[in-house]
Scaffold this motif. Structure first.
Motif, PDB file in Angstrom:
ATOM      1  N   GLU A 157      -1.218  -1.901  -0.152  1.00 37.33           N
ATOM      2  CA  GLU A 157      -0.748  -3.088  -0.864  1.00 37.33           C
ATOM      3  C   GLU A 157      -1.571  -3.346  -2.123  1.00 37.33           C
ATOM      4  OE1 GLU A 157      -0.981  -6.178   2.022  1.00 37.33           O
ATOM      5  OE2 GLU A 157       0.700  -5.406   3.226  1.00 37.33           O
ATOM      6  N   THR A 158      -2.858  -3.000  -2.078  1.00 40.53           N
ATOM      7  CA  THR A 158      -3.750  -3.239  -3.227  1.00 40.53           C
ATOM      8  C   THR A 158      -4.628  -2.014  -3.446  1.00 40.53           C
ATOM      9  OG1 THR A 158      -3.833  -5.549  -2.484  1.00 40.53           O
ATOM     10  CG2 THR A 158      -5.301  -4.931  -4.278  1.00 40.53           C
ATOM     11  N   ASP A 161      -8.282  -2.272  -4.727  1.00 44.14           N
ATOM     12  CA  ASP A 161      -9.316  -2.924  -3.931  1.00 44.14           C
ATOM     13  C   ASP A 161     -10.525  -1.990  -3.795  1.00 44.14           C
ATOM     14  OD1 ASP A 161     -10.895  -4.196  -2.054  1.00 44.14           O
ATOM     15  OD2 ASP A 161      -9.284  -4.494  -0.594  1.00 44.14           O
ATOM     16  N   ARG A 199      -5.005   6.677  -3.883  1.00 43.28           N
ATOM     17  CA  ARG A 199      -4.934   6.231  -5.275  1.00 43.28           C
ATOM     18  C   ARG A 199      -4.247   7.256  -6.171  1.00 43.28           C
ATOM     19  NH1 ARG A 199     -10.952   3.414  -5.945  1.00 43.28           N
ATOM     20  NH2 ARG A 199     -10.324   1.382  -5.090  1.00 43.28           N
ATOM     21  N   HIS A 202      -0.606   6.822  -5.659  1.00 46.34           N
ATOM     22  CA  HIS A 202      -0.120   5.632  -6.364  1.00 46.34           C
ATOM     23  C   HIS A 202      -0.074   5.887  -7.867  1.00 46.34           C
ATOM     24  CE1 HIS A 202       0.939   1.468  -6.736  1.00 46.34           C
ATOM     25  NE2 HIS A 202      -0.112   1.194  -7.499  1.00 46.34           N
TER      26      HIS A 202
END
Length: 252
Positions: A157-158, A161, A199, A202
């Motif tokens: 979701e993040t 972070d 990451r 993403h």
């Protein structure tokens, strides 16, 4: 779905249902980025990679960015020459050309203009190229432990972070040593390796959607673009800028 393979143009966000096939198949994104999801984890397939899903594996595909998806099914005699588990391979220039020829612009994998014998030879060349290629570290394994699953949800979701494992552990009620052991035993990598892989996944999605390198770097948790470029290039084989611009061939 797609019993004959072929070419499929998907809008960004397009997704298949969970499915399995009697024959194993190769998937290539001539444009855009694909992800392949199974119960064992997620494989990301940018435009310089080819994903292999063996027969009988339940999976689904998702498009990130407008995606030109090419699918080629393999007969058992050829499928036995590649791994018996999902895998992602670097696509050589020859492999890409064969995949495009086999799928063609007509929406099927009949290799327009080629005889069945010629198509069989092309398939063998494709498999030989994949056997020579290195498997790529683009697999994001799926955790089974409830605490790891909670951490995975938070980071998906993040992705930016930057909490340490200790900080995340306090949120899910587990110590650093326990979580480190679980990451190694269940996922075969450290927490930091897993988060970097997440990451990069993403980042590929954001780049496929048209985001620039600086914005993508910050959205994925890198404090400066140069660190992001180094990490991205180490995994994907080309810089984010070249990848976004279409320079996706990478090294052989």
């Amino acid at each position: 779905m797609w019993p004959s393979g072929g070419r499929h143009l998907w809008p960004s966000g397009g997704s298949s249902e969970m499915q399995s096939h009697a024959r194993g198949h190769l998937v290539y994104a001539a444009g855009g980025v694909l992800s392949v999801h199974t119960e064992h984890g997620t494989w990301i397939v940018p435009a310089n990679r080819v994903a292999w899903t063996p027969a009988g594996f339940t999976h689904r595909h998702r498009a990130h960015g407008d995606t030109d998806m090419r699918i080629v099914f393999l007969a058992p005699s050829l499928a036995r020459l590649v791994p018996d588990r999902p895998a992602v391979f670097l696509a050589s220039g020859l492999a890409r050309e064969v995949l495009l020829t086999l799928t063609g612009p007509s929406g099927d994998d009949a290799a327009p203009g080629h005889s069945r014998a010629a198509r069989t030879r092309l398939l063998r060349v494709l498999v030989d190229e994949l056997r020579e290629a290195h498997e790529q570290p683009l697999h994001l394994p799926e955790p089974r432990d409830d605490r790891l699953q909670a951490i995975a949800r938070m980071l998906r979701e993040t992705p930016a972070d930057n909490s340490t494992l200790a900080e995340l552990g306090r949120t899910v009620g587990a110590g650093t040593r326990t979580l480190s052991r679980l990451f190694r035993n269940e996922l075969g990598m450290t927490f930091y390796e897993w988060r970097t892989q997440l990451r990069i996944h993403h980042a590929l999605v954001l780049l496929a959607d048209g985001h620039d390198t600086v914005r993508t770097a910050h959205a994925c948790g890198w404090s400066n673009p140069s660190s992001f470029i180094a990490a991205f290039t180490a995994v994907i084989g080309t810089t984010p800028g070249r990848y976004r611009a279409g320079g996706r061939s990478g090294p052989r």
